[in-house]
Scaffold this active site. Structure first.
Site, PDB file in Angstrom:
ATOM      1  N   ASP A  13       0.814  -1.220   0.000  1.00  0.00           N
ATOM      2  CA  ASP A  13       0.000   0.000   0.000  1.00  0.00           C
ATOM      3  C   ASP A  13       0.846   1.268   0.000  1.00  0.00           C
ATOM      4  OD1 ASP A  13      -2.276  -1.651   0.197  1.00  0.00           O
ATOM      5  OD2 ASP A  13      -1.964  -1.813   2.349  1.00  0.00           O
ATOM      6  N   LYS A  16       2.088   2.041  -5.158  1.00  0.00           N
ATOM      7  CA  LYS A  16       2.783   1.529  -6.352  1.00  0.00           C
ATOM      8  C   LYS A  16       1.946   1.700  -7.610  1.00  0.00           C
ATOM      9  CE  LYS A  16       3.477  -2.541  -4.531  1.00  0.00           C
ATOM     10  NZ  LYS A  16       3.114  -2.276  -3.138  1.00  0.00           N
ATOM     11  N   GLY A  17       0.611   1.604  -7.450  1.00  0.00           N
ATOM     12  CA  GLY A  17      -0.275   1.716  -8.617  1.00  0.00           C
ATOM     13  C   GLY A  17      -0.030   3.005  -9.362  1.00  0.00           C
ATOM     14  N   GLY A  40      -4.032  -4.564  -4.253  1.00  0.00           N
ATOM     15  CA  GLY A  40      -5.028  -3.607  -4.732  1.00  0.00           C
ATOM     16  C   GLY A  40      -4.324  -2.337  -5.132  1.00  0.00           C
ATOM     17  N   HIS A  41      -4.322  -2.029  -6.406  1.00  0.00           N
ATOM     18  CA  HIS A  41      -3.665  -0.821  -6.890  1.00  0.00           C
ATOM     19  C   HIS A  41      -4.719   0.179  -7.348  1.00  0.00           C
ATOM     20  CE1 HIS A  41       0.248  -3.204  -7.841  1.00  0.00           C
ATOM     21  NE2 HIS A  41       0.091  -2.962  -6.574  1.00  0.00           N
ATOM     22  N   THR A  42      -4.772   1.320  -6.664  1.00  0.00           N
ATOM     23  CA  THR A  42      -5.761   2.330  -7.013  1.00  0.00           C
ATOM     24  C   THR A  42      -5.139   3.317  -7.987  1.00  0.00           C
ATOM     25  OG1 THR A  42      -6.626   2.076  -4.799  1.00  0.00           O
ATOM     26  CG2 THR A  42      -7.393   3.999  -6.014  1.00  0.00           C
ATOM     27  N   GLN A 224       2.382  -6.096  -3.069  1.00  0.00           N
ATOM     28  CA  GLN A 224       2.703  -6.068  -1.629  1.00  0.00           C
ATOM     29  C   GLN A 224       3.985  -5.250  -1.391  1.00  0.00           C
ATOM     30  OE1 GLN A 224       1.900  -9.521  -2.902  1.00  0.00           O
ATOM     31  NE2 GLN A 224      -0.157  -8.802  -2.612  1.00  0.00           N
TER      32      GLN A 224
END
Ligand code: IMP
Length: 428
Positions: A13, A16-17, A40-42, A224
């Site tokens: 978190d 990275k997205g 989960g990449h926002t 991660q």
């Protein structure tokens, strides 16, 4: 021509997205090397928010090829759901998405096993995402896994899945008293989804080798973060794969000699989800402020993230383990309302100072952080795109971090949107 790896430097978190999305601009190919739909990449693109779990963030650039490598574990239904989300958004991707024929498949019994083990009081709770990641990697290592290439022969596939199913059923129902779908339900579901996967299967190692030979720029994307790496993280409170940069070699079939550089992504403070040690965790109003200002709720599970000050022991460990030459510093703006900003430079436990990451959880769980304090800047940095325009104290903080961790910052993020970024350097 260049091969670059991007690795998270904390407990995931880190943002990275957004960073991969921006760096993908100069890449020809973006390849994911480990993890599954636990990530989960926002990403904010053209005013819309997207959350990707499996498909590399580079998919939002029309001309980029995206690869899901052999080191990733794929839940076919989760992949389909994500593809549908992209279709709805009008993003053309089918000719640009390649899936390794050697990637392992997550089946519903992996999720049942994950969830039932986590909820059974007898076992150590890890606080997993409940997506079947651990059990699927366990099957891979035990040489029981179903690989993407196994989806092509229905008769053989049935035998493989049935053998696994019987074993899992015994464990889930007898040991954990957990719930499991029937074999027919699971197998029919797999037959429905497999066609989509079969259409995208590629010998991605050969493909990437040829592209590297053709002097294409390859961006290898980890999910991660370093502290969730199964070997180097806060074991057993980790994920089940190698999220550190070395995972790019095994998870994509790229030799170490081909990797030109490694960049890290690190948040201006620290968060983690799930159980496990977190030396700089805050339980006071500062922690609340970070959670609120940083919108620190899991992109995959919606869980509130645990928040704390920047941990330079973690950061230095990540620099060394990954071979990071420069990093993207994210969410600096979240600290805008902090009167004082703290950085942990070492841990103290029973009178002993630890400047290197201890393996022993007993030390990590009971240590006291040794802090250096910086004055806050108490003004908005949101959207600042020039380093010189940042308040003086924000610049002092960022320069202080650079010295303490021993790496340059190639990018500083001051908001979730692409343009809310101070770009100092490209990757390729
Ligand atoms: P698993 O990967 O679902 O098995 O979960 C193992 C640990 O890794 C748990 O503490 C999860 O919360 C954590 N984890 C897994 N994926 C992510 C991620 O993308 N961001 C942050 N934490 C994660």
């Amino acid at each position: 021509m260049s091969v670059a790896v991007i690795a998270g430097m904390q407990w995931g978190d880190e943002g990275k997205g957004k960073v991969v999305d921006l760096l993908a601009e100069d890449a020809d190919i973006v390849a994911r090397y480990q993890g599954g739909h636990n990530a989960g990449h926002t990403i904010y693109c053209d005013g819309e928010q997207y959350v990707l779990h499996l498909i590399p963030s580079g998919i939002f650039h029309k001309d980029k090829i995206c690869v899901i490598g052999n080191g990733v574990v794929i839940d076919p239904q989760a992949l389909l759901d994500e593809m549908n989300q992209l279709k709805k958004a009008g993003i053309e991707f089918e000719s640009r998405l390649l899936i390794s024929d050697r990637a392992n498949i997550i089946l519903p019994y992996h999720c049942s096993s994950d969830i039932s083990r986590e909820s059974d009081g007898k076992y150590q709770k890890i606080g997993t995402t409940g997506r079947g990641i651990g059990p699927s990697y366990a099957d891979k290592i035990a040489r029981l896994g179903i690989r993407a290439c196994d989806l092509s022969d229905e008769n053989r596939l049935r035998k493989l899945v049935l053998a696994n199913y019987e074993e899992k059923k015994a464990i889930i129902q007898k040991l954990f008293d957990g719930e499991l779908q029937s074999f027919d339900e699971i197998f029919e579901g797999l037959l429905k989804t497999r066609k989509v996967i079969l259409g995208l299967l590629t010998d991605t190692h050969t493909y990437l080798r040829q592209q590297i030979a053709n002097k294409k720029n390859l961006l290898c994307e980890g999910a991660q973060g370093t502290m969730l790496d199964v070997d180097h993280g806060t074991y057993p409170f980790v994920t089940s794969s190698n999220s550190t940069s070395g995972g790019a070699c095994t998870g994509l079939g790229i030799p170490p000699t081909q990797i030109d550089r490694v960049a890290g992504v690190i948040k201006a403070y620290t968060t983690r989800v799930g159980e496990g040690p977190f030396p700089t965790e805050l339980f006071d109003e500062d922690g609340e402020l970070l959670r609120k200002e940083g919108h620190e709720f899991g992109a995959t599970t919606g869980r509130p993230r645990r928040c704390g000050w920047f941990d330079a022991v973690v950061a230095r460990y990540a620099v060394h383990l990954n071979g990071i030459d420069s990093a993207a510093l994210t969410k600096v703006d979240v600290l805008d309302k902090c009167k004082v900003v703290k950085v942990c430079t070492a841990y103290e436990h029973n009178g002993k100072i630890y400047e290197e990451m201890p393996a022993d959880l007993n030390v990590l769980q009971n240590c006291k952080p040794v802090y250096t304090e910086f004055d806050g800047w108490m003004e908005s940095t949101v959207g600042t795109y020039k380093f010189e325009s940042l308040p003086k104290n924000a610049r002092l903080y960022i320069d202080g971090l650079k010295k303490i961790i021993g790496a340059e910052f190639l990018m500083i993020s001051t908001g979730p949107k692409r343009e809310q970024t101070i770009c100092k350097e490209g990757l390729f």
